[in-house]
Design a protein around this motif. Structure first.
Motif, short mmCIF file in Angstrom:
data_model
loop_
_atom_site.label_atom_id
_atom_site.label_comp_id
_atom_site.label_asym_id
_atom_site.label_seq_id
_atom_site.Cartn_x
_atom_site.Cartn_y
_atom_site.Cartn_z
N VAL A 183 0.90 -1.66 -0.30
CA VAL A 183 -0.24 -0.08 -0.07
C VAL A 183 0.90 1.66 0.09
CG1 VAL A 183 -1.36 1.12 1.25
CG2 VAL A 183 -2.10 -0.84 0.99
N ALA A 184 1.89 1.50 0.97
CA ALA A 184 2.75 2.41 0.76
C ALA A 184 3.74 2.49 -0.41
CB ALA A 184 4.12 1.93 2.07
N THR A 185 4.18 1.54 -0.73
CA THR A 185 4.71 1.79 -2.78
C THR A 185 4.09 2.01 -3.72
OG1 THR A 185 5.97 -0.15 -2.04
CG2 THR A 185 5.46 -0.47 -4.38
N LEU A 186 2.39 1.41 -3.72
CA LEU A 186 1.43 1.80 -4.76
C LEU A 186 1.34 3.98 -4.08
CD1 LEU A 186 -0.78 1.59 -7.08
CD2 LEU A 186 -1.87 1.13 -5.16
N VAL A 187 0.62 4.20 -2.95
CA VAL A 187 0.84 5.94 -2.65
C VAL A 187 2.88 6.20 -2.82
CG1 VAL A 187 0.54 6.95 -0.47
CG2 VAL A 187 -0.45 5.12 -1.05
N VAL A 188 3.65 6.18 -2.65
CA VAL A 188 4.40 7.13 -2.88
C VAL A 188 4.98 6.53 -4.30
CG1 VAL A 188 7.26 6.80 -2.11
CG2 VAL A 188 5.54 6.24 -0.40
N THR A 189 5.05 5.73 -5.28
CA THR A 189 5.38 5.43 -6.25
C THR A 189 4.19 6.45 -7.18
OG1 THR A 189 5.63 3.07 -6.29
CG2 THR A 189 5.59 4.21 -8.37
N GLY A 190 3.01 6.57 -6.90
CA GLY A 190 2.13 7.52 -7.10
C GLY A 190 2.38 8.87 -7.29
N LEU A 191 2.64 8.99 -5.42
CA LEU A 191 3.15 10.99 -5.25
C LEU A 191 4.61 11.13 -5.97
CD1 LEU A 191 2.76 10.51 -1.41
CD2 LEU A 191 0.88 11.56 -3.29
N VAL A 192 5.04 10.10 -5.95
CA VAL A 192 6.74 10.34 -7.11
C VAL A 192 6.76 10.54 -8.25
CG1 VAL A 192 8.59 9.82 -8.16
CG2 VAL A 192 7.74 9.44 -5.83
N GLY A 193 5.10 10.15 -9.31
CA GLY A 193 4.45 10.04 -10.84
C GLY A 193 4.72 11.30 -10.80
N ALA A 194 3.92 11.71 -9.42
CA ALA A 194 3.42 13.13 -10.05
C ALA A 194 3.36 14.28 -9.36
CB ALA A 194 1.88 13.56 -8.85
N GLY A 195 4.92 13.89 -9.40
CA GLY A 195 6.54 14.72 -8.60
C GLY A 195 5.46 15.83 -7.66
N LEU A 196 5.25 15.15 -7.02
CA LEU A 196 4.95 15.07 -5.43
C LEU A 196 6.17 14.66 -4.12
CD1 LEU A 196 0.91 14.76 -5.18
CD2 LEU A 196 1.83 17.33 -5.46
N ASP A 204 -2.47 10.52 -21.02
CA ASP A 204 -2.82 10.84 -19.81
C ASP A 204 -2.45 11.35 -19.02
OD1 ASP A 204 -4.70 12.71 -18.61
OD2 ASP A 204 -5.05 10.95 -17.41
N MET A 205 -1.91 11.74 -18.50
CA MET A 205 -0.25 11.62 -17.08
C MET A 205 -0.61 11.02 -15.94
SD MET A 205 1.55 14.58 -14.68
CE MET A 205 1.13 14.07 -13.12
N ALA A 206 -2.33 11.63 -15.64
CA ALA A 206 -2.79 10.30 -13.97
C ALA A 206 -3.18 9.38 -14.86
CB ALA A 206 -4.10 10.77 -14.25
N ASP A 207 -3.16 8.23 -15.90
CA ASP A 207 -3.06 7.09 -16.59
C ASP A 207 -2.09 5.92 -15.95
OD1 ASP A 207 -6.12 7.06 -16.89
OD2 ASP A 207 -6.20 7.82 -18.68
N ARG A 208 -0.85 7.08 -17.13
CA ARG A 208 0.77 6.78 -16.84
C ARG A 208 1.31 6.87 -15.51
NH1 ARG A 208 2.14 10.33 -20.35
NH2 ARG A 208 2.80 11.98 -19.00
N VAL A 209 1.14 7.71 -14.75
CA VAL A 209 1.32 6.93 -13.57
C VAL A 209 0.49 5.96 -12.60
CG1 VAL A 209 1.40 8.02 -11.14
CG2 VAL A 209 2.09 9.78 -12.86
N GLY A 210 -0.81 6.29 -13.18
CA GLY A 210 -1.40 5.24 -12.51
C GLY A 210 -0.98 3.29 -12.95
N LEU A 211 -0.84 3.65 -14.12
CA LEU A 211 -0.78 2.36 -14.72
C LEU A 211 1.09 1.93 -14.11
CD1 LEU A 211 -1.02 0.16 -16.57
CD2 LEU A 211 -0.45 1.40 -18.58
N ILE A 212 1.44 3.08 -14.42
CA ILE A 212 3.60 2.10 -14.13
C ILE A 212 2.93 2.28 -12.23
CG2 ILE A 212 5.48 4.12 -13.58
CD1 ILE A 212 5.44 5.36 -15.66
N SER A 213 2.52 2.79 -11.25
CA SER A 213 2.32 2.60 -10.55
C SER A 213 1.66 0.78 -9.90
CB SER A 213 1.48 4.05 -9.30
OG SER A 213 2.02 5.37 -9.79
N LEU A 214 1.45 0.62 -10.37
CA LEU A 214 0.24 -0.36 -10.44
C LEU A 214 1.52 -1.63 -10.93
CD1 LEU A 214 -2.53 -1.64 -9.46
CD2 LEU A 214 -3.19 -1.31 -11.53
N VAL A 215 2.30 -1.60 -11.89
CA VAL A 215 2.65 -3.15 -12.47
C VAL A 215 4.10 -2.93 -11.24
CG1 VAL A 215 4.38 -3.28 -13.98
CG2 VAL A 215 2.27 -2.50 -15.12
#
Length: 198
Positions: A47-60, A137-148
């Protein structure tokens, strides 16, 4: 899209399946308590991996750069935490009551990811290679990369946990369990030192 996912998994494969803090921790956990008992910690880590990876991908979370004091502090905290886990492993016995009292939980797994500076390096490296590829779409891209990334790590950690569990089944007596615990503790301590010096 399928080619993108396969290429990403190919890139991540050696990073996810080679020994590291997470893999060694879950192998030790599997050896000590079995696969089922490791699931809460595994859930916390991923769960932490998914959240952190998403935040990094979004630039946060882009401020966690390897050349900053924040990264050095995170590296030290993560190393100390893994050393503490090694100490817990080294000092645990094999009686059921003691084992039940020392199982790692959801928070332990989440902390292991959050305090692992190597995870941030891998995530940043992954986005540097794949951040401009995939869905438009950036959100789709970050979501896909984070999920994979998360699912690939989850599979790797489950395999390491099962391997540890299989090894642990051969060492269920009091004396052999202590030897196995000490062996995994030494490995975890080595990983902590590698994190600290790397």
């Amino acid at each position: 899209m399928l080619l993108f996912v396969l290429t990403l998994v190919g890139f991540l494969f050696p990073l996810a399946y080679s020994p590291g803090p997470g893999n060694m921790f879950f192998a030790a956990l599997g050896a000590r308590f079995g696969v089922a008992a490791s699931l809460p910690a595994n859930a916390g880590y991923h769960v932490a991996t998914l959240v952190v990876t998403g935040l990094v991908g979004a630039g946060l979370v882009s401020t966690i750069d390897p050349d900053t004091a924040l990264f050095d502090g995170l590296k030290m905290l993560g190393s100390v935490y893994v050393l503490w886990l090694a100490w817990k492993m080294a000092t645990s016995g094999s009686t059921k009551a003691e084992a039940d009292g020392r199982k790692a939980g959801f928070v332990d797994g989440a902390l292991l990811l959050v305090l692992n500076p190597k995870a941030y390096v891998i995530i940043l490296l992954m986005y540097s290679q794949f951040g401009a590829l995939g869905p438009a779409d950036m959100a789709d891209r970050v979501g896909l990369i984070s999920l994979v990334f998360t699912l690939n790590n989850l599979l790797a950690f489950l395999l390491w946990t099962m391997a540890g569990d299989g090894l642990g089944r051969m060492f269920r007596s009091e004396s052999s369990a202590r030897h196995l615990n000490l062996g995994f503790a030494v490995v975890l301590a080595g990983v902590a030192l590698w994190m600290m010096l790397g």
